[in-house]
Design a protein around this motif. Structure first.
Motif, PDB file in Angstrom:
ATOM      1  N   LYS A   1     -10.579   3.880  -4.489  1.00 34.99           N
ATOM      2  CA  LYS A   1     -11.817   3.932  -3.703  1.00 34.99           C
ATOM      3  C   LYS A   1     -12.685   2.733  -4.066  1.00 34.99           C
ATOM      4  CE  LYS A   1     -11.986   8.453  -2.051  1.00 34.99           C
ATOM      5  NZ  LYS A   1     -10.681   8.867  -2.480  1.00 34.99           N
ATOM      6  N   PHE A   2     -13.480   2.292  -3.133  1.00 41.40           N
ATOM      7  CA  PHE A   2     -14.301   1.110  -3.376  1.00 41.40           C
ATOM      8  C   PHE A   2     -15.189   1.276  -4.607  1.00 41.40           C
ATOM      9  CE2 PHE A   2     -18.384  -1.072  -2.862  1.00 41.40           C
ATOM     10  CZ  PHE A   2     -17.923  -2.374  -3.004  1.00 41.40           C
ATOM     11  N   LYS A   3     -15.791   2.460  -4.738  1.00 41.81           N
ATOM     12  CA  LYS A   3     -16.743   2.671  -5.841  1.00 41.81           C
ATOM     13  C   LYS A   3     -16.073   2.544  -7.213  1.00 41.81           C
ATOM     14  CE  LYS A   3     -16.696   7.803  -5.690  1.00 41.81           C
ATOM     15  NZ  LYS A   3     -15.406   7.919  -6.286  1.00 41.81           N
ATOM     16  N   ASP A   4     -14.760   2.688  -7.259  1.00 38.55           N
ATOM     17  CA  ASP A   4     -14.066   2.582  -8.543  1.00 38.55           C
ATOM     18  C   ASP A   4     -13.534   1.175  -8.835  1.00 38.55           C
ATOM     19  OD1 ASP A   4     -14.489   5.308  -8.826  1.00 38.55           O
ATOM     20  OD2 ASP A   4     -12.654   5.760  -7.690  1.00 38.55           O
ATOM     21  N   ILE A   5     -13.733   0.269  -7.886  1.00 39.42           N
ATOM     22  CA  ILE A   5     -13.158  -1.074  -8.073  1.00 39.42           C
ATOM     23  C   ILE A   5     -14.030  -1.907  -9.007  1.00 39.42           C
ATOM     24  CG2 ILE A   5     -12.487  -3.231  -6.907  1.00 39.42           C
ATOM     25  CD1 ILE A   5     -10.750  -0.810  -6.175  1.00 39.42           C
TER      26      ILE A   5
ATOM     27  N   ILE B   1       0.837  -1.209   0.000  1.00 36.66           N
ATOM     28  CA  ILE B   1       0.000   0.000   0.000  1.00 36.66           C
ATOM     29  C   ILE B   1       0.870   1.256   0.000  1.00 36.66           C
ATOM     30  CG2 ILE B   1      -1.784   1.249   1.286  1.00 36.66           C
ATOM     31  CD1 ILE B   1      -2.485  -1.636   2.462  1.00 36.66           C
ATOM     32  N   GLU B   2       2.005   1.150   0.679  1.00 40.63           N
ATOM     33  CA  GLU B   2       2.895   2.305   0.791  1.00 40.63           C
ATOM     34  C   GLU B   2       3.424   2.759  -0.577  1.00 40.63           C
ATOM     35  OE1 GLU B   2       6.602   2.094   3.163  1.00 40.63           O
ATOM     36  OE2 GLU B   2       5.242   2.677   4.791  1.00 40.63           O
TER      37      GLU B   2
ATOM     38  N   ILE C   1       0.916  -7.470  -8.348  1.00 45.58           N
ATOM     39  CA  ILE C   1      -0.085  -6.493  -7.889  1.00 45.58           C
ATOM     40  C   ILE C   1       0.057  -5.185  -8.656  1.00 45.58           C
ATOM     41  CG2 ILE C   1      -0.895  -5.126  -5.918  1.00 45.58           C
ATOM     42  CD1 ILE C   1      -0.117  -7.516  -4.153  1.00 45.58           C
ATOM     43  N   ILE C   2       1.277  -4.715  -8.723  1.00 49.08           N
ATOM     44  CA  ILE C   2       1.481  -3.436  -9.399  1.00 49.08           C
ATOM     45  C   ILE C   2       1.674  -3.714 -10.896  1.00 49.08           C
ATOM     46  CG2 ILE C   2       2.848  -1.308  -9.415  1.00 49.08           C
ATOM     47  CD1 ILE C   2       1.368  -1.884  -6.742  1.00 49.08           C
ATOM     48  N   VAL C   3       0.549  -3.828 -11.617  1.00 50.23           N
ATOM     49  CA  VAL C   3       0.582  -4.127 -13.052  1.00 50.23           C
ATOM     50  C   VAL C   3       0.147  -2.897 -13.851  1.00 50.23           C
ATOM     51  CG1 VAL C   3       0.233  -6.612 -12.902  1.00 50.23           C
ATOM     52  CG2 VAL C   3      -1.733  -5.074 -12.828  1.00 50.23           C
ATOM     53  N   GLU C   4       0.394  -2.972 -15.154  1.00 53.95           N
ATOM     54  CA  GLU C   4       0.020  -1.864 -16.059  1.00 53.95           C
ATOM     55  C   GLU C   4      -1.483  -1.565 -16.005  1.00 53.95           C
ATOM     56  OE1 GLU C   4       1.405   0.373 -18.247  1.00 53.95           O
ATOM     57  OE2 GLU C   4       3.176  -0.156 -17.039  1.00 53.95           O
ATOM     58  N   ASP C   5      -2.267  -2.650 -16.170  1.00 53.10           N
ATOM     59  CA  ASP C   5      -3.719  -2.511 -16.237  1.00 53.10           C
ATOM     60  C   ASP C   5      -4.252  -1.903 -14.940  1.00 53.10           C
ATOM     61  OD1 ASP C   5      -6.487  -3.022 -15.939  1.00 53.10           O
ATOM     62  OD2 ASP C   5      -6.370  -4.622 -17.444  1.00 53.10           O
ATOM     63  N   GLU C   6      -4.771  -0.695 -15.072  1.00 52.78           N
ATOM     64  CA  GLU C   6      -5.161   0.049 -13.877  1.00 52.78           C
ATOM     65  C   GLU C   6      -6.288  -0.633 -13.110  1.00 52.78           C
ATOM     66  OE1 GLU C   6      -6.229   4.091 -14.630  1.00 52.78           O
ATOM     67  OE2 GLU C   6      -6.533   4.491 -12.506  1.00 52.78           O
ATOM     68  N   GLU C   7      -7.222  -1.213 -13.860  1.00 52.23           N
ATOM     69  CA  GLU C   7      -8.374  -1.842 -13.191  1.00 52.23           C
ATOM     70  C   GLU C   7      -7.937  -3.036 -12.356  1.00 52.23           C
ATOM     71  OE1 GLU C   7     -11.266  -2.570 -16.240  1.00 52.23           O
ATOM     72  OE2 GLU C   7     -12.037  -0.511 -16.078  1.00 52.23           O
TER      73      GLU C   7
ATOM     74  N   ASN D   1      -5.802  -1.734  -9.330  1.00 50.78           N
ATOM     75  CA  ASN D   1      -6.604  -1.163  -8.247  1.00 50.78           C
ATOM     76  C   ASN D   1      -7.381  -2.229  -7.479  1.00 50.78           C
ATOM     77  OD1 ASN D   1      -5.798   1.438  -8.419  1.00 50.78           O
ATOM     78  ND2 ASN D   1      -7.450   2.068  -9.819  1.00 50.78           N
ATOM     79  N   ALA D   2      -7.914  -3.188  -8.204  1.00 52.83           N
ATOM     80  CA  ALA D   2      -8.671  -4.250  -7.531  1.00 52.83           C
ATOM     81  C   ALA D   2      -7.750  -5.023  -6.591  1.00 52.83           C
ATOM     82  CB  ALA D   2      -9.294  -5.186  -8.553  1.00 52.83           C
ATOM     83  N   ARG D   3      -6.559  -5.312  -7.054  1.00 56.37           N
ATOM     84  CA  ARG D   3      -5.627  -6.093  -6.223  1.00 56.37           C
ATOM     85  C   ARG D   3      -5.118  -5.283  -5.035  1.00 56.37           C
ATOM     86  NH1 ARG D   3      -2.608  -9.533 -11.043  1.00 56.37           N
ATOM     87  NH2 ARG D   3      -4.472 -10.779 -11.476  1.00 56.37           N
ATOM     88  N   ILE D   4      -4.902  -4.012  -5.259  1.00 49.90           N
ATOM     89  CA  ILE D   4      -4.498  -3.164  -4.130  1.00 49.90           C
ATOM     90  C   ILE D   4      -5.624  -3.119  -3.106  1.00 49.90           C
ATOM     91  CG2 ILE D   4      -4.008  -0.787  -3.418  1.00 49.90           C
ATOM     92  CD1 ILE D   4      -2.655  -0.455  -6.198  1.00 49.90           C
ATOM     93  N   TYR D   5      -6.820  -3.008  -3.624  1.00 52.97           N
ATOM     94  CA  TYR D   5      -7.951  -2.919  -2.697  1.00 52.97           C
ATOM     95  C   TYR D   5      -8.093  -4.196  -1.873  1.00 52.97           C
ATOM     96  CZ  TYR D   5     -12.009  -0.886  -0.742  1.00 52.97           C
ATOM     97  OH  TYR D   5     -12.861  -0.327   0.165  1.00 52.97           O
TER      98      TYR D   5
END
Ligand code: ARG
Length: 569
Positions: free
Chosen positions: A472-476, A464-465, A532-538, A541-545
């Motif tokens: 945000k949850f709504k964007d996942i 996360i750091e 986790i930190i991949v190109e595909d933003e979606e 973000n889902a994996r970070i969440y």
């Protein structure tokens, strides 16, 4: 959140016309994901419905009405109906709940109910031994978990601060007290005094008589004797407190046996008036043979003094009236199994409402051994718990120093890791099993240990750091978490609250300890298999969440066990 088991049970119940709550208990969670998420063993109904399992399965499958938002598919395999749930709905609900309710516990299950948790309960002027450590840790965890589920929870430390031995100790203090400096290591010194006076009592009848006289005076409230007894108690508590501070143990009440010693008359009176007290070898006892307990429960010794059991009975009367409890649990080693069987049986004769005697429960645990054999104060191979805890912290410090020499607050982290290791070790296996207290084993960062859970948590933190903007949850995009590693985690998270409920049903904190290991392992696989930190933003973000959610539940779960999480280690 949707209760899938309940939904499935209700639908099956509709189609076969049976009670859904019974059916719910049959539902299993298949080990192999290919067999669906929930499985119903149809053959269990064969007898009742007088039909072959295959026929019942077909009938249910044809008549069952399933909500497709919840269940995607139903299959028949062998004698089972397998249900495949809608992954998106469980993922969404789990993450949404964690978002809105950081504690992730909605349960109102304990609301309006009172639970007494009696734990630790060491004896004053005697060493706090490694078995006391275990009740302190198990009790602390149960206390936290009941509380988290909404129970009105009362934590009681039932100090062993009464008994004829204090007459001896007072005599010993009179004779040799001036040889000792009690400002340090008071318990060891009091134990020494006790050993000496005890030997003397065996040799010299007059010393024994003085000791008996002291005890009588103590009971009558004699100023000098009471003052000494209070001092022994305070000195002991001061030493116990050092251990409690290290562990983070807290109690709502420290109420010892002495408090109840003045309330035993009522117990004796009730038992007498009901004709339950009989003479046996000079003592007054309650015979329990007709209850299947061969050893009678002694209520009064031949000299008329009360014993351990009498005071416990007085405390049951008091606790019923004072706390109006629904459940009252006692955490001690299984060596006291007979004692609790006896007093719970005798308690039924005291005229209390059944609610109170039904609510009594002994929660026994096994022996704790050092790698070299059983720990016992009697055998003399005694190890101080405080030393043991400090040794573990020191050992944790060394490991951290080696692995991460630049870490800030190393001492602070070592304390969390060392104590976390000890606590986890006491909770890791089913409580009744004997346990080995092996410092190296419990500090193995790769084993099923407290530090492994802490390490996994720290990993989520460092993921996360590295992130610029926390999603945000709504964007996942929920469907980005459909892979097997993410789903394994989601399912565990879904079961968190249920895990806590199971802990209270069995008074078994190891169920939560196991859950935390499973979640840590599931996260490690997820972390290793899914970048986790991949190109595909979606996807990113889902994996970070999901990582954030895992961190929250690991922390919450560990803290319920009494384990503190470091942010780095
Ligand atoms: N003081 C006792 C011991 O150290 C434990 C007390 C357990 N609780 C009870 N209500 N008897 O063995």
């Amino acid at each position: 959140m949707v209760n899938f088991k309940e939904e499935i049970a209700k639908e099956i119940a509709n189609s076969v016309n049976l009670n859904w709550t019974d059916l719910e208990t049959y539902i299993e969670i298949p080990k192999n994901l290919d067999n669906g998420d929930y499985s119903f063993p149809v053959f269990k109904l064969a007898k009742e419905l007088k039909k072959a399992p295959q026929i019942i399965a077909n009938e249910i499958k044809q008549t069952i009405k399933i909500n497709e938002d919840i269940i995607k598919k139903v299959d028949i395999v062998g004698g089972y109906l397998n249900f495949y749930i809608n992954k998106d709905i469980i993922t969404k609900q789990v993450l949404e709940t964690i978002e809105n309710n950081p504690k992730f516990i909605n349960s109102q299950i304990g609301k309006g109910k009172t639970v007494l948790v009696e734990y630790s309960s060491p004896n004053i002027a005697k060493p706090f031994h490694i078995g006391h450590l275990k009740t302190t840790v198990i009790g602390g965890a149960l206390y936290n978990i009941y509380k988290a589920l909404g129970y009105n929870t009362v934590g009681i430390n039932y100090l062993g601060d009464y008994g004829t031995q204090f007459g001896k100790l007072i005599e010993g203090y009179k004779l040799f007290g001036n040889e000792y400096d009690l400002t340090e290591d008071a318990i060891d010194k009091l134990a020494d005094i006790y050993m000496r006076i005890n030997n003397l009592c065996k040799e010299d009848e007059s010393v024994l008589n003085n000791a008996r006289e002291n005890f009588k005076l103590l009971e009558q409230g004699d100023e000098y004797c009471v003052k000494l007894w209070k001092e022994f108690k305070e000195l002991s508590l001061k030493e116990f407190q050092k251990i409690y501070d290290l562990l983070g143990s807290k109690f709502d009440f420290i109420t010892g046996e002495a408090f109840f010693a003045t309330k035993t008359e009522e117990v004796v009176d009730i038992l007498k008036s009901k004709g339950k007290l009989v003479k046996s070898e000079g003592a007054m006892v309650v015979d329990l043979a007709d209850k299947g307990i061969d050893t009678p429960c002694i209520i009064l010794k031949s000299d008329g003094s009360t014993i351990y059991a009498t005071r416990d009975l007085a405390s049951i009367l008091y606790r019923a009236r004072t706390y109006n409890y629904d459940k009252s649990i006692y955490i001690t080693s299984y060596e006291q199994n007979l004692h609790f069987k006896q007093i719970f049986e005798v308690a039924k004769l005291l005229g209390l409402d059944e609610k109170y005697t039904d609510g009594l429960e002994h929660v026994p645990y096994g022996f704790v051994r050092l790698p070299t054999g059983k720990m016992s104060t009697r055998l003399g191979n005694f190890v101080k718990v405080e030393t043991l805890l400090n040794d573990t912290i020191e050992q944790a410090y060394k490991i951290i120093e080696e692995k991460n020499p630049d870490l800030e607050d190393k001492q602070e982290v070592a304390k969390k890791v060392g104590i976390g290791a000890v606590i986890f070790n006491d909770l890791a296996t089913s409580r009744i099993k004997d346990e080995i207290f092996d410092i190296n084993e419990m500090l193995n960062f790769q084993g099923e240990t407290g530090p492994y859970i802490q390490y996994t948590y720290v990993r989520t933190k460092s993921v996360i750091e590295k992130v610029d903007a926390i999603p945000k949850f709504k964007d996942i995009k929920i469907e980005k978490l459909n892979d097997e590693y993410s789903q394994k985690i989601i399912k565990l998270l879904y079961n968190f609250e249920n895990t806590l409920i199971q802990v209270t049903e069995k008074n078994e904190p190891s169920i939560l300890a196991r859950f935390l290991i499973d979640l840590s392992k599931a996260y490690s696989s997820f972390y290793n298999e899914n970048k986790i930190i991949v190109e595909d933003e979606e996807i990113r973000n889902a994996r970070i969440y999901l990582t954030i959610a895992v961190g929250k539940i690991l922390k919450q779960g560990a803290e319920l066990l009494g384990i503190q999480m470091p942010n780095k280690m």
